[in-house]
Design a protein around this motif. Structure first.
Motif, short mmCIF file in Angstrom:
data_model
loop_
_atom_site.label_atom_id
_atom_site.label_comp_id
_atom_site.label_asym_id
_atom_site.label_seq_id
_atom_site.Cartn_x
_atom_site.Cartn_y
_atom_site.Cartn_z
N SER A 288 0.87 -1.17 0.00
CA SER A 288 0.00 0.00 0.00
C SER A 288 0.91 1.22 0.00
O SER A 288 2.10 1.11 -0.29
N ASN A 289 0.37 2.37 0.34
CA ASN A 289 1.20 3.57 0.45
C ASN A 289 0.46 4.62 1.28
O ASN A 289 -0.72 4.45 1.61
N ALA A 290 1.16 5.68 1.60
CA ALA A 290 0.59 6.74 2.44
C ALA A 290 -0.63 7.38 1.79
O ALA A 290 -1.59 7.73 2.47
N GLU B 243 4.69 2.13 -12.30
CA GLU B 243 4.81 2.54 -10.91
C GLU B 243 6.23 3.00 -10.57
O GLU B 243 6.42 3.80 -9.66
N LEU B 244 7.23 2.50 -11.29
CA LEU B 244 8.61 2.90 -11.03
C LEU B 244 8.95 4.23 -11.69
O LEU B 244 9.97 4.83 -11.38
N ASN B 245 8.10 4.71 -12.57
CA ASN B 245 8.29 5.99 -13.23
C ASN B 245 8.24 7.09 -12.17
O ASN B 245 7.33 7.13 -11.35
N PRO B 246 9.22 8.02 -12.15
CA PRO B 246 9.23 9.08 -11.14
C PRO B 246 7.97 9.94 -11.15
O PRO B 246 7.65 10.57 -10.15
N LEU B 247 7.24 9.96 -12.26
CA LEU B 247 6.02 10.76 -12.31
C LEU B 247 4.84 10.06 -11.65
O LEU B 247 3.82 10.68 -11.37
N HIS B 248 4.97 8.76 -11.41
CA HIS B 248 3.90 8.01 -10.72
C HIS B 248 3.97 8.38 -9.25
O HIS B 248 4.98 8.18 -8.59
N GLN B 249 2.90 8.91 -8.73
CA GLN B 249 2.92 9.50 -7.40
C GLN B 249 2.90 8.49 -6.25
O GLN B 249 3.46 8.75 -5.21
N ASN B 250 2.25 7.36 -6.43
CA ASN B 250 2.04 6.47 -5.29
C ASN B 250 2.27 5.00 -5.62
O ASN B 250 1.34 4.21 -5.62
N ASN C 40 5.30 7.12 3.91
CA ASN C 40 5.51 5.97 3.03
C ASN C 40 6.63 5.09 3.56
O ASN C 40 7.65 5.59 4.03
N ALA C 41 6.45 3.78 3.45
CA ALA C 41 7.53 2.84 3.74
C ALA C 41 8.66 3.10 2.75
O ALA C 41 8.42 3.54 1.62
#
Length: 123
Positions: free
Chosen positions: A21-23, A61-68, A49-50
């Motif tokens: 999950s994420n924050a 998801e690994l793209n720096p533009l992907h926020q979460n 975030n962990a």
């Protein structure tokens, strides 16, 4: 406000999400609670975030533009020479030291009143 016209400092609660999950997801789930706690009691929920990306994250998801991207607090691995039992002594918790260090730094950086954690974030 206090009698001197200064703002009363708000209380903070550190919020830790579950594994995978994420924050942002936890914040979305607790949005109404967070609003009410702040309005009625000046309590801020602080989401963290962990430090580790969950195994199997997609390239998107690994793209720096992907926020979460999905995150984990640690990755549980059985030792290769361990017997087939569930004894915790025969497991390694990869990344746990990084998570504990991150949480220590956050805890020491500002005053918190408590912790609200779910799933592996609570462990």
């Amino acid at each position: 406000r206090s009698d001197g016209g200064m703002m009363t400092p708000s209380l903070r609660i550190l919020c830790l999400h579950d594994g995978n999950s994420n924050a942002g997801e936890l914040s979305d789930q607790l949005e109404i609670l967070g609003e009410r706690l702040y309005e009625k009691h000046m309590i801020d929920l602080v989401y963290v975030n962990a430090p580790l990306l969950a195994p199997g994250c997609t390239n998107n998801e690994l793209n720096p533009l992907h926020q979460n991207p999905k995150r984990i607090w640690w990755e549980e691995k059985k030792e290769t020479d361990a017997q087939e039992n569930e004894d915790p002594a025969h497991k390694k918790y990869l990344g746990l030291d990084a998570s504990l260090l991150l949480l220590r730094q956050i805890w020491d950086s500002m005053p918190f009143w408590g912790v609200l954690a779910v799933g592996k974030g609570a462990a």
